[in-house]
Design an enzyme around this catalytic site. Structure first.
Site, PDB file in Angstrom:
ATOM      1  N   ASP A   1      28.421  73.564   1.902  1.00  0.00           N
ATOM      2  CA  ASP A   1      30.632  73.553   2.006  1.00  0.00           C
ATOM      3  C   ASP A   1      31.070  75.159   1.201  1.00  0.00           C
ATOM      4  O   ASP A   1      30.898  75.023   0.198  1.00  0.00           O
ATOM      5  CB  ASP A   1      30.954  72.647   1.723  1.00  0.00           C
ATOM      6  CG  ASP A   1      30.975  71.439   1.829  1.00  0.00           C
ATOM      7  OD1 ASP A   1      30.608  71.432   3.021  1.00  0.00           O
ATOM      8  OD2 ASP A   1      31.209  69.742   1.464  1.00  0.00           O
TER       9      ASP A   1
ATOM     10  N   ASP B   1      31.961  62.375  13.809  1.00  0.00           N
ATOM     11  CA  ASP B   1      31.732  61.857  12.330  1.00  0.00           C
ATOM     12  C   ASP B   1      31.869  59.793  13.188  1.00  0.00           C
ATOM     13  O   ASP B   1      33.012  59.867  13.889  1.00  0.00           O
ATOM     14  CB  ASP B   1      32.783  61.756  11.125  1.00  0.00           C
ATOM     15  CG  ASP B   1      32.929  63.289  10.732  1.00  0.00           C
ATOM     16  OD1 ASP B   1      31.531  63.631  10.986  1.00  0.00           O
ATOM     17  OD2 ASP B   1      33.929  63.560  10.195  1.00  0.00           O
TER      18      ASP B   1
END
Lengths: 193, 251
Positions: free
Chosen positions: B11, B130
């Site tokens: 990230d 997702d």
């Protein structure tokens, strides 16, 4: 060492340029025919769709120039496929340097083949110091059939030519610029041809 | 034989890795380039960088980071997060990214998948999905899982394949962060109904979870973050364990 990467608009060539930079060689991006003719070594890259890439080559006249080059030329991925007789992708006529046709993988396997697979039956100075069954990174939906000019073989559904050589012309289906230390070694070998 | 891929995910916020990184003796654990090189040396097959910068300035920094990674790292990498146009993708690929991952922007405008595949080739278009299982049915969620939709996971995955996606990165929100294993039932269904590679994401906690996702879940690749970042699982040991189970890996 004057190393040219043929810049005809097909795909991501930054990675190839960086890979040579890591070897200490500044590769020049060019589509200038005189410059390409006078280079010591020529890289013919390509990512994308065959018929579109071939059109770009024809528009710049490079389709006539590449087969007449005398110095070592290395086609990478689609570059290698365009050096063959023909490709099923977009029913494209190739440059005819390698006497082999490019076909599409069947639906028996996932397409594209994406990831690391091994190369074997290595038969060229391009693979000096590379062991049999070394891993290389591949991303492709079409493949060159196994043939006399094959200098490396890979198995995905069938055994196909993952590298080709004829005289001063070399082609690799895998991405040496993204294949770790071993891929880098292959690029170094090409510089030393 | 094509091998199964192990993919650490980093990230990135304003050009730096976030969510603590705590393995081996790193001089600067926040520098994505150092981390990326380290992972490449440790045997990672690919890397994913997820941009979580919220500002324009942060996104610009991301491009500089991509350029530096491409300069120094010799394995393929994907960049995702906030990508919504051909221009975004063009800029990332020109900086040396191999693939881009799109998520919410594809749901909002599905034609984006076709446009990217036509312009740059399917091989560099990863569609990230997702999804959350609610009463037995899998629903696609947007904006990092915060916005539910009524779209069925499998319908959406098949649609993006048809539109030209080269790969699916499926994160199960039920499993993500639990360290209780990947959503193998859904993964196996995706893998059998689609003919493009499927990357499993969400739930990695043990070596056995990776074995399960490649065998039971029929995944082509497995992505994880914290188990790698905190040194809970070493990539080489993981690959050796997979090899012992006759799962093809690159060692």
């Amino acid at each position: 060492m004057k190393l040219i990467i043929i810049n005809y608009g097909a795909g991501n060539i930054k990675s190839i340029q960086f890979a040579f930079k890591r070897l200490g060689v500044d590769a020049i991006l060019s589509n200038n025919i005189d410059e390409i003719r006078t280079a010591d070594k020529v890289i013919f890259p390509g990512v994308g769709e065959a018929s579109t890439a071939m059109k770009m080559l024809q528009e710049s006249g490079l389709d006539k120039v590449i087969p007449t080059l005398k110095q070592p030329v290395l086609g990478i991925c689609l570059g290698m496929q365009l050096m063959c007789n023909s490709s099923e992708e977009g029913d494209t006529k190739g440059l005819g340097i390698f006497n082999v046709n490019v076909k599409k993988f069947s639906k028996v396997v996932k397409v594209p083949q994406m990831g690391w697979n091994v190369i074997y039956d290595l038969k060229s100075d391009l693979f000096t110091g590379i062991k049999e069954k070394e891993f290389m990174y591949l991303v492709h939906s079409f493949y060159a059939e196994n043939c006399e000019e094959a200098i490396a073989t890979t198995d995905y559904e069938i055994e196909y030519a993952s590298a080709l050589q004829k005289d001063n012309f070399y082609g690799v289906q895998f991405h040496p610029e993204k294949s770790g230390v071993e891929g880098s070694k292959i690029l170094e070998n090409f510089l030393n041809l | 034989m094509l091998t199964k891929r192990i993919i650490p995910c980093l990230d990135i916020k304003n050009g730096r890795t976030v969510k603590g990184i705590n393995f081996v003796n790193l001089i600067d654990a926040g520098d994505p380039v150092i981390l990326a090189k380290q992972y490449a040396d440790l045997g990672a097959d690919e890397l994913v960088f997820l941009d979580i910068s919220a500002t324009l300035e942060g996104r610009k920094t991301m491009l500089e980071m991509v350029l530096k990674v491409a300069e120094q790292v010799n394995i393929p990498f994907t960049v995702g997060g906030g990508i919504s146009s051909i221009e975004d993708v063009d800029a990332l690929l020109k900086c040396g990214a191999d693939k881009v991952s799109i998520n919410s922007s594809a749901v909002k405008r599905p034609d984006l998948v076709n446009e990217l595949a036509d312009k740059f080739g399917s091989q560099c278009v990863v569609v990230a999905i997702d999804a959350k299982q609610i009463n037995g049915e899998w629903f696609v969620h947007l904006a990092g899982g915060t916005i539910p939709t009524k779209i069925n996971l499998f319908d959406w995955a098949k649609q993006v394949e048809k539109r030209g996606a080269g790969e699916i990165l499926f994160t199960s929100m039920n499993n993500d962060g639990t360290k209780a294993g990947f959503a193998n039932e859904a993964l196996a269904k995706l893998s059998s109904e689609l003919n493009i590679p499927i990357i499993a994401s969400g739930g990695a906690g043990t070596v056995q979870h990776f074995i399960d996702t490649f065998t039971v879940g029929k995944s082509d690749a497995a992505l994880a973050a914290s188990v790698f970042h905190f040194g809970e699982i070493a990539i080489l040991e993981l690959k050796e364990a997979l090899k012992k189970k006759n799962i093809p890996v690159r060692i």
